[in-house]
Motif scaffolding. Structure first.
Motif, PDB file in Angstrom:
ATOM      1  N   ILE A   3       0.875  -1.174   0.000  1.00 44.92           N
ATOM      2  CA  ILE A   3       0.000   0.000   0.000  1.00 44.92           C
ATOM      3  C   ILE A   3       0.912   1.223   0.000  1.00 44.92           C
ATOM      4  O   ILE A   3       1.814   1.331   0.828  1.00 44.92           O
ATOM      5  CB  ILE A   3      -0.916   0.011   1.240  1.00 44.92           C
ATOM      6  CG1 ILE A   3      -1.833  -1.213   1.228  1.00 44.92           C
ATOM      7  CG2 ILE A   3      -1.730   1.292   1.292  1.00 44.92           C
ATOM      8  CD1 ILE A   3      -2.702  -1.333   2.455  1.00 44.92           C
ATOM      9  N   ARG A   5       2.198   5.106   0.431  1.00 41.53           N
ATOM     10  CA  ARG A   5       2.078   6.018   1.576  1.00 41.53           C
ATOM     11  C   ARG A   5       0.863   6.933   1.430  1.00 41.53           C
ATOM     12  O   ARG A   5       0.241   7.289   2.425  1.00 41.53           O
ATOM     13  CB  ARG A   5       3.354   6.841   1.731  1.00 41.53           C
ATOM     14  CG  ARG A   5       4.496   5.997   2.245  1.00 41.53           C
ATOM     15  CD  ARG A   5       5.302   6.794   3.180  1.00 41.53           C
ATOM     16  NE  ARG A   5       6.237   5.923   3.876  1.00 41.53           N
ATOM     17  CZ  ARG A   5       6.615   6.117   5.105  1.00 41.53           C
ATOM     18  NH1 ARG A   5       6.139   7.146   5.762  1.00 41.53           N
ATOM     19  NH2 ARG A   5       7.458   5.318   5.687  1.00 41.53           N
ATOM     20  N   TRP A   7      -2.053   6.115   0.061  1.00 47.68           N
ATOM     21  CA  TRP A   7      -3.226   5.337   0.471  1.00 47.68           C
ATOM     22  C   TRP A   7      -3.211   5.096   1.971  1.00 47.68           C
ATOM     23  O   TRP A   7      -4.269   5.087   2.614  1.00 47.68           O
ATOM     24  CB  TRP A   7      -3.306   4.024  -0.292  1.00 47.68           C
ATOM     25  CG  TRP A   7      -3.901   4.217  -1.650  1.00 47.68           C
ATOM     26  CD1 TRP A   7      -3.257   4.148  -2.841  1.00 47.68           C
ATOM     27  CD2 TRP A   7      -5.258   4.551  -1.946  1.00 47.68           C
ATOM     28  NE1 TRP A   7      -4.129   4.412  -3.870  1.00 47.68           N
ATOM     29  CE2 TRP A   7      -5.365   4.661  -3.351  1.00 47.68           C
ATOM     30  CE3 TRP A   7      -6.389   4.765  -1.173  1.00 47.68           C
ATOM     31  CZ2 TRP A   7      -6.570   4.975  -3.982  1.00 47.68           C
ATOM     32  CZ3 TRP A   7      -7.585   5.072  -1.813  1.00 47.68           C
ATOM     33  CH2 TRP A   7      -7.665   5.176  -3.192  1.00 47.68           C
ATOM     34  N   ALA A   8      -2.025   4.881   2.524  1.00 52.71           N
ATOM     35  CA  ALA A   8      -1.921   4.691   3.979  1.00 52.71           C
ATOM     36  C   ALA A   8      -2.415   5.941   4.698  1.00 52.71           C
ATOM     37  O   ALA A   8      -3.169   5.853   5.670  1.00 52.71           O
ATOM     38  CB  ALA A   8      -0.484   4.368   4.371  1.00 52.71           C
ATOM     39  N   LEU A  11      -6.184   6.095   4.534  1.00 54.09           N
ATOM     40  CA  LEU A  11      -6.817   5.181   5.487  1.00 54.09           C
ATOM     41  C   LEU A  11      -6.764   5.732   6.907  1.00 54.09           C
ATOM     42  O   LEU A  11      -7.745   5.628   7.658  1.00 54.09           O
ATOM     43  CB  LEU A  11      -6.150   3.803   5.420  1.00 54.09           C
ATOM     44  CG  LEU A  11      -6.331   3.039   4.108  1.00 54.09           C
ATOM     45  CD1 LEU A  11      -5.522   1.746   4.144  1.00 54.09           C
ATOM     46  CD2 LEU A  11      -7.790   2.762   3.826  1.00 54.09           C
ATOM     47  N   VAL A  12      -5.648   6.312   7.275  1.00 57.11           N
ATOM     48  CA  VAL A  12      -5.547   6.934   8.602  1.00 57.11           C
ATOM     49  C   VAL A  12      -6.541   8.089   8.698  1.00 57.11           C
ATOM     50  O   VAL A  12      -7.223   8.256   9.715  1.00 57.11           O
ATOM     51  CB  VAL A  12      -4.102   7.422   8.880  1.00 57.11           C
ATOM     52  CG1 VAL A  12      -4.037   8.260  10.145  1.00 57.11           C
ATOM     53  CG2 VAL A  12      -3.151   6.231   8.979  1.00 57.11           C
ATOM     54  N   GLY A  63      -8.259   2.656  10.101  1.00 54.76           N
ATOM     55  CA  GLY A  63      -7.183   3.530  10.559  1.00 54.76           C
ATOM     56  C   GLY A  63      -5.963   2.734  11.000  1.00 54.76           C
ATOM     57  O   GLY A  63      -4.822   3.113  10.723  1.00 54.76           O
ATOM     58  N   GLY A  66      -4.116   1.601   8.043  1.00 56.30           N
ATOM     59  CA  GLY A  66      -3.366   2.724   7.489  1.00 56.30           C
ATOM     60  C   GLY A  66      -2.079   2.986   8.255  1.00 56.30           C
ATOM     61  O   GLY A  66      -1.027   3.225   7.663  1.00 56.30           O
ATOM     62  N   TRP A  70       1.610   2.613   6.763  1.00 55.57           N
ATOM     63  CA  TRP A  70       2.534   3.754   6.829  1.00 55.57           C
ATOM     64  C   TRP A  70       3.863   3.324   7.440  1.00 55.57           C
ATOM     65  O   TRP A  70       4.925   3.670   6.939  1.00 55.57           O
ATOM     66  CB  TRP A  70       1.915   4.885   7.634  1.00 55.57           C
ATOM     67  CG  TRP A  70       2.800   6.088   7.692  1.00 55.57           C
ATOM     68  CD1 TRP A  70       3.724   6.387   8.641  1.00 55.57           C
ATOM     69  CD2 TRP A  70       2.868   7.144   6.734  1.00 55.57           C
ATOM     70  NE1 TRP A  70       4.345   7.557   8.344  1.00 55.57           N
ATOM     71  CE2 TRP A  70       3.845   8.053   7.175  1.00 55.57           C
ATOM     72  CE3 TRP A  70       2.182   7.414   5.568  1.00 55.57           C
ATOM     73  CZ2 TRP A  70       4.151   9.204   6.470  1.00 55.57           C
ATOM     74  CZ3 TRP A  70       2.496   8.567   4.868  1.00 55.57           C
ATOM     75  CH2 TRP A  70       3.472   9.444   5.319  1.00 55.57           C
TER      76      TRP A  70
END
Length: 96
Positions: A3, A5, A7-8, A11-12, A63, A66, A70
């Motif tokens: 994934i 960064r 997209w991470a 998600l967060v 989250g 994510g 990350w």
């Protein structure tokens, strides 16, 4: 799975957004006249309580994924494929 960064971070952001919005919504439902009848919780309250709990759970999981992505920083998450599996899948071969 890899994934990026971006997209991470997305998600967060979804996880944070969930925790900002749903607790405020819960307070609004609690204060709604339809939430209680003669001091007893109504179906209106219970249905919304289930929705809120489900949304907070999903937001927490998303989250958390994510954050995990990350921290991985573009590395493969999960079990890396063995070389034989990679070769057998045909990945990396030119397409006709």
């Amino acid at each position: 799975m890899v994934i990026s960064r971006k997209w991470a971070l997305f998600l967060v952001g979804v996880g944070v957004w969930t925790w900002l919005i749903w607790p405020r919504f819960a307070l609004a439902i609690w204060d709604d006249d339809r939430a209680f009848r003669n001091g007893t919780p109504t179906a209106f309250l219970w249905v919304h309580a289930v929705l809120i709990v489900a949304s907070l759970t999903i937001g927490t999981v998303v989250g958390g994924l994510g954050i995990r992505a990350w921290r991985a920083g573009g590395k493969t998450i999960g079990r890396p494929a063995k070389a034989e599996e990679f070769a057998a899948s045909g990945a990396g071969r030119p397409q006709d």
